[in-house]
Design a protein around this motif. Structure first.
Motif, short mmCIF file in Angstrom:
data_model
loop_
_atom_site.label_atom_id
_atom_site.label_comp_id
_atom_site.label_asym_id
_atom_site.label_seq_id
_atom_site.Cartn_x
_atom_site.Cartn_y
_atom_site.Cartn_z
N PRO A 194 0.71 -1.50 0.11
CA PRO A 194 -0.16 0.04 -0.38
C PRO A 194 0.79 1.74 -0.26
N LEU A 195 0.39 2.29 -0.46
CA LEU A 195 0.71 3.37 -1.07
C LEU A 195 0.22 4.67 0.87
N ASP A 196 1.23 5.24 1.39
CA ASP A 196 0.39 5.96 2.32
C ASP A 196 0.75 7.48 2.00
N LEU A 197 -0.11 8.34 2.96
CA LEU A 197 -0.48 9.83 2.54
C LEU A 197 0.60 9.54 3.50
N LEU A 198 1.40 10.80 3.41
CA LEU A 198 2.54 11.16 4.05
C LEU A 198 1.75 13.05 4.90
N VAL A 199 1.88 13.55 5.51
CA VAL A 199 1.53 15.08 5.87
C VAL A 199 2.63 15.87 6.92
N GLY A 200 2.55 16.88 7.19
CA GLY A 200 3.71 17.50 7.85
C GLY A 200 2.58 17.81 9.18
N ALA A 201 3.05 17.42 10.84
CA ALA A 201 2.41 17.34 11.49
C ALA A 201 1.02 18.36 11.82
N VAL A 243 7.07 18.21 3.01
CA VAL A 243 6.48 17.87 3.70
C VAL A 243 5.81 18.13 5.22
N ALA A 244 7.21 17.77 5.69
CA ALA A 244 7.18 18.66 7.24
C ALA A 244 7.06 19.48 7.49
N ARG A 245 7.48 20.59 6.46
CA ARG A 245 7.37 22.04 6.11
C ARG A 245 6.21 22.81 5.86
N GLY A 246 5.30 21.61 5.84
CA GLY A 246 3.57 22.24 5.14
C GLY A 246 3.83 22.42 3.55
N PHE A 247 5.38 22.30 2.96
CA PHE A 247 5.07 22.40 1.44
C PHE A 247 4.56 21.45 0.21
N GLY A 248 3.81 21.42 0.75
CA GLY A 248 2.67 19.75 -0.16
C GLY A 248 2.60 18.53 0.93
N VAL A 249 2.17 17.86 -0.07
CA VAL A 249 2.09 16.00 0.41
C VAL A 249 2.02 14.86 -0.59
N ALA A 250 2.07 13.52 0.42
CA ALA A 250 2.99 13.24 -1.08
C ALA A 250 2.69 11.39 -0.47
N LEU A 251 2.86 10.63 -1.33
CA LEU A 251 1.96 9.32 -1.35
C LEU A 251 4.15 8.43 -1.09
N VAL A 252 3.94 7.63 0.13
CA VAL A 252 5.51 6.51 0.43
C VAL A 252 4.40 5.99 0.41
N PRO A 253 5.95 5.01 -0.14
CA PRO A 253 5.51 3.27 0.22
C PRO A 253 5.30 2.88 1.82
N ARG A 254 4.95 1.78 2.07
CA ARG A 254 4.17 1.50 3.41
C ARG A 254 6.20 1.13 3.50
N LEU A 255 6.90 0.65 3.41
CA LEU A 255 7.60 -0.03 3.63
C LEU A 255 9.52 0.78 3.91
N ALA A 256 9.10 2.10 2.86
CA ALA A 256 10.17 3.62 3.32
C ALA A 256 10.21 3.87 4.07
N ASP A 257 11.16 3.86 4.39
CA ASP A 257 12.12 4.44 5.88
C ASP A 257 12.85 5.44 5.69
N LEU A 258 11.83 6.12 6.29
CA LEU A 258 11.45 7.84 5.97
C LEU A 258 13.06 8.26 7.43
N PRO A 259 13.19 9.52 7.00
CA PRO A 259 14.18 9.99 8.28
C PRO A 259 13.57 10.06 9.11
N ALA A 260 13.40 10.11 10.82
CA ALA A 260 12.79 10.40 11.76
C ALA A 260 13.23 11.47 12.07
N ARG A 261 13.99 12.14 11.64
CA ARG A 261 14.59 13.54 11.84
C ARG A 261 13.32 14.95 11.23
#
Length: 310
Positions: A170-177, A237-255
């Motif tokens: 699945p692809l998940d929606l990635l948004v800022g906090a 995405v974290a800074r509110g410049f847009g949203v994205a789709l990310v694969p569920r297995l993608a390992d995103l940077p925790a920072r």
């Protein structure tokens, strides 16, 4: 033992021009053109016809390719049969190619299994786009491709390759906090039609996946920024410049302060991850061992694929 010019002809069929075929075959366009002219003279048939800026294969060329694919597959099976006359140990070199998170989530773990189970085996991994992976397979520069199924890879019906599905991710929606949908258990992708989007560069596999997913949900994404690395995309995405789709297995940077939210309403976007080999090669001991290791790793992914982590 099989005329190498058939590989050039096959590359022309896939890429539509002599120049593009020459590039993937690592030769000059002039050399590729001369090889096709010489092959046509020897066979007494026309192989290529000009079509706009490219070329198209004649019916004679397609007949030749069909025989060439059968010969190549038979040769791969012959290599597998000859392996039974060897010492019995799985050795030699096994070359993987793979794409992005498919390569990161599956292939290194498979390599680790192979290293423990078959210490005499030499292992290599090359990260490549899906379409390029098939060029490497066809040229004999890779043995197993673990890639995402996209519109520009050969169809499953292509007789030159054997393809098998490994898993659907699945692809998940990635948004800022601070995005309004944070806190919800899931969203419909169509709700994001008015948002700016972060996507990879046009022509890349991820760009195709996002475009197809959004189109299936009834809108064309308004791409505000192009980012080919997860680190860059997550930062935007974290800074509110847009949203994205990310694969569920993608390992995103925790920072980067982002949130993953599943797509709950149909159509739920997925990407299909497949393993591909040259037709007839799957019974060769090294390749069979590699495919078995890949399947074992994929079988252990079910829990991770079931639910996203924020």
């Amino acid at each position: 033992m099989i005329d190498r010019r058939l590989r050039v002809l096959r590359a022309i069929e896939r890429h539509g021009t002599v120049t593009a075929a020459a590039e993937v075959c690592r030769m000059t366009p002039s050399a590729a053109s001369h090889q096709m002219q010489a092959l046509a003279r020897e066979l007494g048939v026309v192989l290529l016809e000009q079509e706009g800026r490219g070329v198209r294969l004649t019916s004679a060329a397609r007949t030749l390719l069909a025989h060439g694919e059968a010969l190549t597959a038979q040769w791969e099976r012959a290599v597998a049969d000859l392996a039974t006359h060897g010492a019995g140990d799985v050795g030699g070199t096994l070359r993987f190619c793979g794409f992005s998170t498919a390569a990161a989530a599956v292939v290194p773990q498979a390599l680790d299994r192979l290293r423990r189970e078959h210490p005499a085996l030499r292992l290599h991994l090359r990260e490549t786009e899906p379409s390029r992976s098939f060029d490497l397979l066809a040229a004999g520069d890779a043995d197993i491709a673990v890639v995402v199924a996209t519109p520009n890879i050969p169809p499953v019906s292509d007789a030159a390759f054997d393809q098998q599905t490994l898993y659907d991710e699945p692809l998940d929606l990635l948004v800022g906090a601070g995005h309004p949908v944070v806190g919800r258990p899931d969203v419909a992708l169509s709700e994001m039609a008015a948002d700016p989007w972060i996507c990879s560069s046009p022509g890349r596999a991820y760009h195709q996946l996002v475009t197809l997913a959004c189109t299936s949900a009834g809108f064309a994404p308004d791409v505000a920024h192009y980012a080919d690395e997860w680190d860059t995309g997550a930062a935007l995405v974290a800074r509110g410049f847009g949203v994205a789709l990310v694969p569920r297995l993608a390992d995103l940077p925790a920072r980067h302060d982002t949130r993953r939210i599943p797509i709950g309403a149909p159509p739920v976007p997925i990407r299909r991850v497949i393993a591909a080999v040259r037709a007839g090669s799957q019974e060769q001991p090294t390749i069979a061992a590699g495919l078995a290791a890949v399947r074992q790793v994929c079988g252990a992914l079910s829990t991770t694929l079931a639910a996203p982590t924020s």
